[in-house]
Design a protein around this motif. Structure first.
Motif, short mmCIF file in Angstrom:
data_model
loop_
_atom_site.label_atom_id
_atom_site.label_comp_id
_atom_site.label_asym_id
_atom_site.label_seq_id
_atom_site.Cartn_x
_atom_site.Cartn_y
_atom_site.Cartn_z
N VAL A 44 1.03 -1.21 -0.05
CA VAL A 44 0.00 0.17 -0.11
C VAL A 44 0.73 1.35 0.11
CG1 VAL A 44 -1.88 1.28 1.19
CG2 VAL A 44 -1.80 -1.10 1.36
N LEU A 45 0.87 1.96 -1.08
CA LEU A 45 1.66 3.14 -1.14
C LEU A 45 1.53 4.12 -0.26
CD1 LEU A 45 3.99 4.41 -2.91
CD2 LEU A 45 2.10 5.39 -4.45
N GLN A 46 0.10 4.49 -0.15
CA GLN A 46 -0.40 5.64 0.77
C GLN A 46 -1.66 5.31 1.54
OE1 GLN A 46 0.33 7.75 3.04
NE2 GLN A 46 1.26 9.33 1.96
N ILE A 47 -1.86 5.76 2.56
CA ILE A 47 -3.22 6.03 3.33
C ILE A 47 -3.68 7.28 3.60
CG2 ILE A 47 -4.36 4.90 5.38
CD1 ILE A 47 -2.10 2.86 5.48
N VAL A 48 -5.12 7.48 3.19
CA VAL A 48 -5.68 8.57 3.71
C VAL A 48 -6.57 8.73 4.76
CG1 VAL A 48 -7.09 10.64 2.80
CG2 VAL A 48 -5.79 9.16 1.01
#
Length: 244
Positions: A44-48
């Motif tokens: 997972v590259l990024q989490i918002v």
């Protein structure tokens, strides 16, 4: 991440971005660091981290900075019954203060919920419209919560144009949630869409998502739900059919 070269010479990147994770919830207090680490290890590259009301605006901002994540500020439709004009004003002020914060990426989680009984639909619509106007004013995309309300949501989106948010594409973050992930399938058709798969209340099982940016292109993602948290999913590289 992975990349695939098209017949026309362009490159389509395949990355995982969780556009909707309530990591500020007390459920994660015991293992929040481990959840983030597992997500990154799974690709997972990024989490918002989206806010749900003014009470957690600062909390999601702080967590995003502590963990190198992103965040969104907004008033959730299920929280609109206790929200008023002062809450919308507080959101406007919070967005203004964070205007130069690169970790603020959207207005959210906002939208309409016509599934939960007893929620005031007119109040939801009014606050949703106000937040769309704020998103447009601050040049931010939106993260949407939509249950049994797709037509009124699309109507408002046609009235207030908000910014796209991924590689220049005019998209909106969409959460596809399944109460039972067993044999579920969802097709996203039309303009490019960034999809978040929310499995917080799911049983283990397989989910397939078809992303169709055009009539002759389909990118299929198969996801095996191995745990009950959004960020603990295991993804397989997409299979692709493309006549471009």
């Amino acid at each position: 991440s992975q990349a695939r070269r098209t017949k026309r010479g362009g490159i389509i990147a395949s990355v995982w971005i969780d556009t909707h994770c309530h990591l500020d919830a007390a459920d994660f207090d015991a293992d929040r660091d481990a959840v983030v680490a597992r997500a990154r290890a799974a690709g997972v590259l990024q989490i918002v981290l989206p806010a749900v009301d003014r009470a957690n605006f600062e909390r999601v901002r702080t967590l995003a900075h502590e963990h190198g994540l992103a965040y969104a500020l907004g008033i959730h439709p299920m929280c609109t019954d206790r929200a008023g004009d002062d809450d919308v004003a507080a959101l406007r002020d919070a967005l203004a203060r964070a205007a130069d914060d690169p970790r603020l990426v959207a207005v959210g989680e906002i939208g309409l919920d016509h599934f939960v009984p007893g929620l005031d639909r007119e109040r939801q619509a009014s606050i949703f419209a106000a937040q769309l106007r704020l998103a447009a004013a601050f040049g931010l995309p939106v993260l949407l919560h939509v249950r049994r309300a797709i037509d009124p949501v699309l109507k408002q989106l046609r009235q207030v144009r908000v910014r796209g948010g991924f590689l220049g594409w005019p998209l909106i973050g969409v959460t596809v949630a399944f109460l039972n992930a067993q044999n579920a399938r969802c097709a996203l058709v039309g303009a490019p869409v960034l999809a978040a798969l929310a499995f917080g209340a799911c049983k283990q099982g397989a989910v397939r998502v078809d992303f169709r940016p055009s009539a002759n292109s389909t990118y299929t993602y198969d996801i095996d739900v191995q745990a009950t948290t959004t960020t603990a999913i295991q993804g397989r590289a997409p299979s692709t059919t493309n006549s471009d």
